[in-house]
Design an enzyme around this catalytic site. Sequence first.
Site, PDB file in Angstrom:
ATOM      1  N   THR B 128     -21.881  39.683   1.994  1.00 45.02           N
ATOM      2  CA  THR B 128     -21.737  38.226   1.847  1.00 45.02           C
ATOM      3  C   THR B 128     -23.120  37.665   1.525  1.00 45.02           C
ATOM      4  O   THR B 128     -24.110  38.403   1.553  1.00 45.02           O
ATOM      5  CB  THR B 128     -21.247  37.575   3.159  1.00 45.02           C
ATOM      6  N   ASP B 129     -23.192  36.378   1.242  1.00 45.85           N
ATOM      7  CA  ASP B 129     -24.489  35.782   0.927  1.00 45.85           C
ATOM      8  C   ASP B 129     -25.462  35.900   2.095  1.00 45.85           C
ATOM      9  O   ASP B 129     -26.654  36.127   1.913  1.00 45.85           O
ATOM     10  CB  ASP B 129     -24.318  34.302   0.545  1.00 45.85           C
ATOM     11  N   CYS B 130     -24.928  35.729   3.306  1.00 42.94           N
ATOM     12  CA  CYS B 130     -25.817  35.809   4.473  1.00 42.94           C
ATOM     13  C   CYS B 130     -26.005  37.240   4.977  1.00 42.94           C
ATOM     14  O   CYS B 130     -26.992  37.551   5.635  1.00 42.94           O
ATOM     15  CB  CYS B 130     -25.321  34.895   5.582  1.00 42.94           C
ATOM     16  N   TYR B 131     -25.023  38.101   4.702  1.00 40.54           N
ATOM     17  CA  TYR B 131     -25.104  39.512   5.109  1.00 40.54           C
ATOM     18  C   TYR B 131     -24.906  40.392   3.874  1.00 40.54           C
ATOM     19  O   TYR B 131     -23.808  40.863   3.619  1.00 40.54           O
ATOM     20  CB  TYR B 131     -24.013  39.840   6.131  1.00 40.54           C
ATOM     21  N   PRO B 132     -25.949  40.583   3.072  1.00 39.25           N
ATOM     22  CA  PRO B 132     -25.761  41.250   1.781  1.00 39.25           C
ATOM     23  C   PRO B 132     -25.482  42.755   1.866  1.00 39.25           C
ATOM     24  O   PRO B 132     -24.919  43.343   0.951  1.00 39.25           O
ATOM     25  CB  PRO B 132     -27.093  40.990   1.066  1.00 39.25           C
TER      26      PRO B 132
END
Lengths: 128, 502
Positions: B128-132
């Site tokens: 995800t954007d926060c957890y790439p």
Amino acid sequence: MKLLLTFSKKKNREPVIAQVVKETGVLISVERAHIDSTSGEVLIDVPDTDAPRICALMEAKGITVRILEHGISRNQDECVDCGACVSICPKEVFYLDAEHQVHLRDERCVLCGKCIPACPHRALSQTL
Amino acid sequence: MDKSIALINQRIREGTAQVVTADRMPALVEELGEDRALKEVDVVTTGTFGAMCSSGAFLNFGHADPPIRMERVWLNDVEAYGGLAAVDAYIGATQQSTTLGDQYGGAHVMEDLVSGHVVELRGISRGTDCYPRRNITTELTIEDLNQAMMMNPRNAYQRYNAATNSTDQTLHTYMGTLLPNRGNINYSGAGCLSPLSNDPTFRTIGGGVPIFLCGATGMVVGEGTQHSPAGGFGTLSVTGDMKKMGPDFLRAATMHQYGVSLYVGIGVPIPILDHDMVRSTAIRDEDITVDLLDYGVPRRNRPALRRVSYAELKTGKIEVNGEEVRTSSLSSYRKALEVARTLQGWIQKGTFELALPTRRIDPTVSARPMRETALVPRVRDIMNTNVISISEDESIRSAAKTLLKGDTNHLPVLNRDGTLVGIVTTYDVSKAVVKEEKNQKVKDVMTTRVIKTSPDEHVDVAAQKLERYNISALPVVDNQNKMVGLLTAIDLGKLFGKRWQK
Ligand code: SF4
Ligand code: SF4
């Protein structure tokens, strides 16, 4: 002393155990036998003093003989003394003492292997 | 004179509290009488050590860099539930390894962790954007975890029904190996030492109560799942810090051909507040009875063969229908005693104080069975009713013809009134043909010990029979042993291809 005899049906068509009993006069007790169409495995018990003689004779008749020094062996670190093995063993090898600890009467064991999978803690094994 | 919990705790702090293990209480009360027992005993410690499948732990691994929101998590190839926040997971005791099957599971991961062994963590994510980050593999010990919270939804069964097996096949169950023809009896539970048997009305056992859990201090959360104290089967949910536990009282196990489980050691201290508590902790093995159930019947309500007490079970043999049958415990009484004695030691040393429940557990409820809304298929729904059969006096030749004509491999053999007496297969007939014995009849070559099913039997149970006996068809008979159909592996295949399976 317990001896494990392995023979192949092709080679041994004769009643080897009976022959050995006849030739030596030693009474052999058969504790366990597993025989199928091509081979067989028989566990016998003989007096310790007669064992060398019996071994030699059996081997001369084409049988593979293995001396079983121990019965089933237990890993004390894994055993929790539940006693699940107690009622499984046909030879009543396992028993609980007054302190609720499980003990083995090793000499009774015929290495049938039934207790091995029944132990939830994988504490029992057959050392050969 | 009644005692308050404050007084008991004061004595614990002063090192003067009198603590006894629950197994000694009956004799003590008998000897001293209830009044003096109340005066002289402050705490009774209980203990149990047995297989408790409903166990597991919440683990927090801390964040990696770059960070990952783990969607699926494996520990030593055992999947942990990752449907929680980014680096939290729940490892369940019975989950099996993807590579080692039932030889290694969640329980083994837990044992490895509390033993200080290294465990491999694998995690994957879609990013995800926060957890790439998309995947991670690393090695950890329990020291590296922020938290390892044992959280067991159902432990410490008050008692448990004993098990035997009246079929002619060995059964492998969660109650261990059950030998054929009632060859043995397995039971579980510590009897008079069992925590809940010593306080069946849940006066002193409830939410918030400190306990011994796997060698550390734990706590009762509340009632356990399936809590059914009305019938004598209460349970507890418990929690504790796994970082303080050790492998002495937490052991992984494998029930052969059933699966992985966890042996958990639990001890609950019971404050002797008044006469009622003296009486309830004076319970003996003789007073605690359970049903002996026949696990040969694969239904929710298994038939009970008799009522039996823990005292009888512990003797090593009991009588069932006039025959003596040997018993085995699956839980360890020695370890249960060790739990109770360790807890006794802690209290005597003043390192463990008691508390009353902050949340009471209902002692009157019963667990309900599952509500099933979908139709469970029965044999009658899929069996073949148009069955070609043969009578026992027909010749081998005619059996061969019938087999060929009917394009089938099985012929149920019926006597004159339609009762099933045997079965012949293509194999039996070919063997008879090869042997060329004169005048052989069907009854000479048929199998008379027929494995069969009934129209009412659940399809899954019938399928289990086909698999266990390695056969491909089951005659279906009514309760008069009249044949009403045939169930073949092909019928089952059709079923599982269609309707009932999603
Ligand atoms: S079943 Fe295994 S763990 Fe239990 S007492 Fe026997 S050897 Fe020990
Ligand atoms: S191997 Fe067989 S005889 Fe030996 S202890 Fe195990 S069950 Fe008993």
